[in-house]
Design a protein around this motif. Structure first.
Motif, PDB file in Angstrom:
ATOM      1  N   GLU A   1       0.800  -1.225   0.000  1.00  0.00           N
ATOM      2  CA  GLU A   1       0.000   0.000   0.000  1.00  0.00           C
ATOM      3  C   GLU A   1       0.832   1.273   0.000  1.00  0.00           C
ATOM      4  O   GLU A   1       0.476   2.259  -0.650  1.00  0.00           O
ATOM      5  CB  GLU A   1      -0.970   0.001   1.179  1.00  0.00           C
ATOM      6  CG  GLU A   1      -0.335  -0.079   2.547  1.00  0.00           C
ATOM      7  CD  GLU A   1      -1.371   0.080   3.662  1.00  0.00           C
ATOM      8  OE1 GLU A   1      -2.169   1.020   3.574  1.00  0.00           O
ATOM      9  OE2 GLU A   1      -1.372  -0.733   4.599  1.00  0.00           O
ATOM     10  N   GLU A   2       1.949   1.279   0.698  1.00  0.00           N
ATOM     11  CA  GLU A   2       2.769   2.486   0.749  1.00  0.00           C
ATOM     12  C   GLU A   2       3.392   2.831  -0.597  1.00  0.00           C
ATOM     13  O   GLU A   2       3.772   3.983  -0.837  1.00  0.00           O
ATOM     14  CB  GLU A   2       3.885   2.327   1.789  1.00  0.00           C
ATOM     15  CG  GLU A   2       3.410   2.214   3.221  1.00  0.00           C
ATOM     16  CD  GLU A   2       3.089   0.772   3.620  1.00  0.00           C
ATOM     17  OE1 GLU A   2       2.755   0.542   4.791  1.00  0.00           O
ATOM     18  OE2 GLU A   2       3.186  -0.119   2.744  1.00  0.00           O
TER      19      GLU A   2
ATOM     20  N   THR B   1      -1.865   6.285   3.426  1.00  0.00           N
ATOM     21  CA  THR B   1      -2.234   7.688   3.629  1.00  0.00           C
ATOM     22  C   THR B   1      -1.076   8.497   4.191  1.00  0.00           C
ATOM     23  O   THR B   1      -0.757   9.582   3.694  1.00  0.00           O
ATOM     24  CB  THR B   1      -3.453   7.796   4.563  1.00  0.00           C
ATOM     25  OG1 THR B   1      -4.566   7.111   3.976  1.00  0.00           O
ATOM     26  CG2 THR B   1      -3.831   9.255   4.784  1.00  0.00           C
ATOM     27  N   LYS B   2      -0.437   7.992   5.220  1.00  0.00           N
ATOM     28  CA  LYS B   2       0.680   8.720   5.815  1.00  0.00           C
ATOM     29  C   LYS B   2       1.836   8.838   4.826  1.00  0.00           C
ATOM     30  O   LYS B   2       2.499   9.883   4.747  1.00  0.00           O
ATOM     31  CB  LYS B   2       1.136   8.031   7.096  1.00  0.00           C
ATOM     32  CG  LYS B   2       2.214   8.800   7.852  1.00  0.00           C
ATOM     33  CD  LYS B   2       2.541   8.158   9.189  1.00  0.00           C
ATOM     34  CE  LYS B   2       1.401   8.343  10.171  1.00  0.00           C
ATOM     35  NZ  LYS B   2       1.785   7.860  11.532  1.00  0.00           N
TER      36      LYS B   2
ATOM     37  N   GLU C   1       3.830   2.140   7.555  1.00  0.00           N
ATOM     38  CA  GLU C   1       3.230   3.407   7.961  1.00  0.00           C
ATOM     39  C   GLU C   1       1.835   3.597   7.375  1.00  0.00           C
ATOM     40  O   GLU C   1       1.052   4.423   7.866  1.00  0.00           O
ATOM     41  CB  GLU C   1       4.118   4.576   7.554  1.00  0.00           C
ATOM     42  CG  GLU C   1       4.250   4.787   6.044  1.00  0.00           C
ATOM     43  CD  GLU C   1       5.054   6.041   5.703  1.00  0.00           C
ATOM     44  OE1 GLU C   1       4.980   7.011   6.476  1.00  0.00           O
ATOM     45  OE2 GLU C   1       5.755   6.027   4.680  1.00  0.00           O
ATOM     46  N   GLY C   2       1.506   2.840   6.334  1.00  0.00           N
ATOM     47  CA  GLY C   2       0.206   2.982   5.694  1.00  0.00           C
ATOM     48  C   GLY C   2       0.263   3.906   4.495  1.00  0.00           C
ATOM     49  O   GLY C   2       1.117   4.790   4.400  1.00  0.00           O
TER      50      GLY C   2
END
Length: 223
Positions: free
Chosen positions: A90-91, A114-115, A111-112
């Motif tokens: 995802e990152e 979005t971040k 961290e995901g």
């Protein structure tokens, strides 16, 4: 060309966007899974443009390394090209764009998405005054000034690049602050402008929640 070519997963992967755009030359060849030549970009231009949503001009005459790109390819436009692409991790929706924007940041898997994308935009702001970075839409009720995903730029293909040193023609807005404080963005298809007080952008993750985006520069307030 066969519909199978245009439907290839290669055109939907995040990392392959820079493989298509980063080479200085447009002499790019496409091979199938058996390493058999499918064709060259010059011969497949219509199909590649249709599959990627990238105008033929930016695939051939005005390559990514061409100096003219700085004046004609806005941040929002590049983001729009990435908006429908997917990645296994995802990152990587953010990490795969580092090279296209010529910025650097640590890769922090876990961290995901979005971040990671917030961090990418912050790094872009450090290097560029192109305020088309803020020309995005979202269905979220509270978003802040920065987008949470490249998908927010899906409709930003026609956003031009404007910043303090590259403004559209027309009267400049008078106000208590210097005019250079206000960034102007121009929507090519609808001929409207928006003003954002970019001085309120905070470093790190302190995203602006109280900056109003105003059409046609009729009002501008923060608070």
């Amino acid at each position: 060309m066969s519909p199978i070519f245009k439907a290839s997963a290669w055109f939907r992967r995040g990392w392959t966007l820079q493989e298509l755009l980063a080479p200085k030359s447009s002499h790019i060849s496409f091979l199938d899974v058996n390493w058999t030549l499918i064709g060259h970009l010059s011969d497949l231009l219509e199909d590649v443009s249709a599959a990627t949503g990238i105008a033929k001009l930016f695939l051939t005459e005005m390559r990514f390394q061409d100096p003219r790109r700085q004046r004609n390819v806005s941040i929002a436009r590049i983001m729009s090209w990435a908006s429908r692409r997917i990645t296994s991790r995802e990152e990587d929706v953010a990490y795969c764009l580092l090279g296209l924007f010529n910025v650097h940041m640590p890769l922090l898997y876990g961290e995901g998405a979005t971040k990671a994308f917030y961090r990418l935009q912050i790094e872009i702001m450090k290097e560029s005054d192109d305020e088309s970075l803020f020309a995005w839409t979202s269905n979220r009720e509270v978003s802040g000034l920065l987008a949470h995903s490249p998908a927010c730029f899906a409709n930003s293909e026609n956003i031009l690049s404007f910043g303090p040193g590259n403004r559209p023609p027309g009267p400049r807005r008078a106000g208590p602050n210097r005019d250079d404080t206000y960034g102007l963005m121009y929507w090519q298809e609808t001929s409207t402008t928006a003003a954002v007080d970019v001085s309120t952008v905070q470093a790190g993750y302190g995203l602006v929640q109280n900056a109003k985006v105003c059409s046609n520069q009729t009002d501008m307030s923060v608070g």
